[in-house]
Design a protein around this motif. Structure first.
Motif, PDB file in Angstrom:
ATOM      1  N   ASP A   1      18.890  59.432 -74.857  1.00  0.00           N
ATOM      2  CA  ASP A   1      19.946  59.841 -73.914  1.00  0.00           C
ATOM      3  C   ASP A   1      21.320  59.368 -74.400  1.00  0.00           C
ATOM      4  OD1 ASP A   1      18.514  61.286 -72.113  1.00  0.00           O
ATOM      5  OD2 ASP A   1      18.689  59.880 -70.452  1.00  0.00           O
ATOM      6  N   GLY A   2      21.384  58.095 -74.774  1.00  0.00           N
ATOM      7  CA  GLY A   2      22.642  57.551 -75.291  1.00  0.00           C
ATOM      8  C   GLY A   2      23.044  58.230 -76.582  1.00  0.00           C
ATOM      9  N   ALA A   3      22.044  58.542 -77.415  1.00  0.00           N
ATOM     10  CA  ALA A   3      22.311  59.236 -78.684  1.00  0.00           C
ATOM     11  C   ALA A   3      22.908  60.616 -78.431  1.00  0.00           C
ATOM     12  CB  ALA A   3      21.025  59.349 -79.501  1.00  0.00           C
ATOM     13  N   MET A   4      22.407  61.325 -77.415  1.00  0.00           N
ATOM     14  CA  MET A   4      22.946  62.655 -77.122  1.00  0.00           C
ATOM     15  C   MET A   4      24.360  62.573 -76.553  1.00  0.00           C
ATOM     16  SD  MET A   4      21.266  65.148 -78.217  1.00  0.00           S
ATOM     17  CE  MET A   4      21.956  66.581 -77.409  1.00  0.00           C
ATOM     18  N   GLN A   5      24.658  61.502 -75.849  1.00  0.00           N
ATOM     19  CA  GLN A   5      26.028  61.334 -75.368  1.00  0.00           C
ATOM     20  C   GLN A   5      26.987  61.092 -76.530  1.00  0.00           C
ATOM     21  OE1 GLN A   5      26.224  58.516 -72.139  1.00  0.00           O
ATOM     22  NE2 GLN A   5      24.783  59.675 -70.896  1.00  0.00           N
TER      23      GLN A   5
ATOM     24  N   PHE B   1      24.625  73.061 -74.801  1.00  0.00           N
ATOM     25  CA  PHE B   1      24.291  71.636 -74.849  1.00  0.00           C
ATOM     26  C   PHE B   1      25.519  70.773 -74.562  1.00  0.00           C
ATOM     27  CE2 PHE B   1      20.248  69.729 -76.060  1.00  0.00           C
ATOM     28  CZ  PHE B   1      19.444  70.855 -76.020  1.00  0.00           C
ATOM     29  N   TYR B   2      26.662  71.219 -75.011  1.00  0.00           N
ATOM     30  CA  TYR B   2      27.902  70.479 -74.747  1.00  0.00           C
ATOM     31  C   TYR B   2      28.137  70.365 -73.240  1.00  0.00           C
ATOM     32  CZ  TYR B   2      32.796  69.035 -75.156  1.00  0.00           C
ATOM     33  OH  TYR B   2      33.981  68.344 -75.065  1.00  0.00           O
ATOM     34  N   LYS B   3      27.922  71.465 -72.527  1.00  0.00           N
ATOM     35  CA  LYS B   3      28.102  71.460 -71.073  1.00  0.00           C
ATOM     36  C   LYS B   3      27.092  70.539 -70.396  1.00  0.00           C
ATOM     37  CE  LYS B   3      30.038  76.123 -70.650  1.00  0.00           C
ATOM     38  NZ  LYS B   3      29.791  77.496 -70.160  1.00  0.00           N
TER      39      LYS B   3
ATOM     40  N   SER C   1      25.893  64.981 -67.943  1.00  0.00           N
ATOM     41  CA  SER C   1      25.212  63.685 -67.992  1.00  0.00           C
ATOM     42  C   SER C   1      26.217  62.543 -68.071  1.00  0.00           C
ATOM     43  CB  SER C   1      24.272  63.643 -69.201  1.00  0.00           C
ATOM     44  OG  SER C   1      23.713  62.365 -69.371  1.00  0.00           O
ATOM     45  N   ILE C   2      27.207  62.690 -68.931  1.00  0.00           N
ATOM     46  CA  ILE C   2      28.225  61.647 -69.122  1.00  0.00           C
ATOM     47  C   ILE C   2      29.005  61.393 -67.833  1.00  0.00           C
ATOM     48  CG2 ILE C   2      30.454  61.191 -70.254  1.00  0.00           C
ATOM     49  CD1 ILE C   2      29.230  62.479 -72.781  1.00  0.00           C
ATOM     50  N   HIS C   3      29.291  62.466 -67.093  1.00  0.00           N
ATOM     51  CA  HIS C   3      30.116  62.329 -65.892  1.00  0.00           C
ATOM     52  C   HIS C   3      29.299  62.032 -64.641  1.00  0.00           C
ATOM     53  CE1 HIS C   3      33.489  63.383 -68.301  1.00  0.00           C
ATOM     54  NE2 HIS C   3      33.108  64.615 -68.509  1.00  0.00           N
ATOM     55  N   GLY C   4      27.971  61.901 -64.793  1.00  0.00           N
ATOM     56  CA  GLY C   4      27.147  61.486 -63.663  1.00  0.00           C
ATOM     57  C   GLY C   4      27.022  62.509 -62.560  1.00  0.00           C
ATOM     58  N   SER C   5      27.107  63.775 -62.906  1.00  0.00           N
ATOM     59  CA  SER C   5      26.962  64.823 -61.891  1.00  0.00           C
ATOM     60  C   SER C   5      25.511  64.880 -61.415  1.00  0.00           C
ATOM     61  CB  SER C   5      27.358  66.184 -62.471  1.00  0.00           C
ATOM     62  OG  SER C   5      26.349  66.636 -63.367  1.00  0.00           O
ATOM     63  N   SER C   6      25.274  65.612 -60.331  1.00  0.00           N
ATOM     64  CA  SER C   6      23.908  65.743 -59.811  1.00  0.00           C
ATOM     65  C   SER C   6      23.015  66.471 -60.805  1.00  0.00           C
ATOM     66  CB  SER C   6      23.920  66.476 -58.475  1.00  0.00           C
ATOM     67  OG  SER C   6      24.531  67.749 -58.604  1.00  0.00           O
TER      68      SER C   6
END
Length: 295
Positions: A119-123, A205-207, A212-217
């Motif tokens: 997850d961190g790697a994808m961010q 994937f960017y979207k 994920s980064i912005h913590g959306s639902s």
């Protein structure tokens, strides 16, 4: 009481008892013992991943090393004879610091994967994608765009680092001259070195990763973690409702971008017969072979 509840109660009692001993006596031995236990779990995951993907990581590091050696070779050639690079010297100068950051981000992605944090790697991959797009766009668009990118440093400071200035330099490109607002996806749309199928994939994937980064639902229900998440939330089969790909997804997206980016870089900036791209193709074939065997 279920087995899961007993396990939770035991863990809670161990920790609270250790805290009480530390508070009353100042002896941190029990806390250290627990800490070593937690650390051993992390080490176990790290060892498992390295063991399972030894060949894959070996090829990946060879590709990384070849890329770095290729860039260092270009640096040496420019230093020796800058006049021979006048047709691309502005692109070279603009991209030199960016390529250093680019490899740093690549290393961070691999480090996170090796330690069980896809997850961190994808961010970090989102940043890697942005860097890749900027590098390729500048290489394809030419010297005027590279100069505008270089000069954007001062303009950004003058504009108090507002987001509107981030891609203002790209208006130097003919394809974006009339655009009022430029985004990273606009740059991606105007890149020739990535085909339309992969552009659509990267855009999607960017979207997702941005969510994920912005913590959306949406973002909090997306995960690539197929190792650490089991420990964090072992009451469930998966840590989140929407699970996708784990290590294989991160590796694929990262390696393809690395290959595209350096292929275009070494096709644009002459390496005086080193033929880095030929070696890169051979190593990439080996990477694909190992990848298919594992996944």
């Amino acid at each position: 009481m279920t087995n899961q509840q007993r396990k939770l109660l035991k863990g809670f009692n161990n920790l609270t008892h250790s805290i009480q001993i530390l508070k009353s006596t100042g002896d941190n031995k029990r806390i250290l013992e627990l800490s070593h236990g937690y650390k051993s779990d992390r080490n176990r995951i790290h060892k498992e991943i390295l063991h399972n993907y030894t060949d894959l990581f070996a090829v990946i590091q060879s590709i990384r090393k070849l890329s770095v050696l290729g860039v260092q070779n270009v640096d040496s050639l420019v230093e020796e004879n800058e006049a021979g690079f006048q047709h691309c010297i502005k692109r070279y100068n603009a991209l030199k610091p960016l390529l250093i950051k680019y490899i740093d981000v690549f290393d961070e992605i691999i480090c996170l994967i090796e330690n069980g944090f896809p997850d961190g790697a994808m961010q970090r991959w989102r940043t890697f994608l942005e860097y890749s797009i900027i590098i390729i766009f500048i290489l394809e668009q030419g010297e005027e765009v590279a100069e505008a990118y270089d000069k954007n440093f001062l303009k950004s400071l003058e504009d108090e680092l507002r987001p509107r200035t981030n891609f203002a330099w790209a208006k130097a490109a003919k394809c974006l001259k009339e655009e009022k607002q430029i985004s990273i996806t606009k740059l991606l749309d105007n890149i020739n070195g990535i085909d339309s199928k992969n552009k659509n994939w990267y855009r999607a994937f960017y979207k997702l990763i941005s969510q994920s980064i912005h913590g959306s639902s949406v973002g909090i229900n997306l995960t690539f973690n197929d190792h650490i998440s089991f420990e964090i939330n072992d009451l469930n089969t998966k840590d989140s409702d929407y699970y996708t790909g784990g290590i294989s997804t991160v590796i694929t997206n990262t390696m393809n971008l690395l290959f595209y980016t350096f292929t275009i870089y070494f096709n644009t900036i002459p390496d005086k017969g080193m033929n880095i791209n030929e070696f890169m193709k051979e190593l990439f074939k080996e990477y694909v072979k190992v990848y298919k065997r594992l996944f």
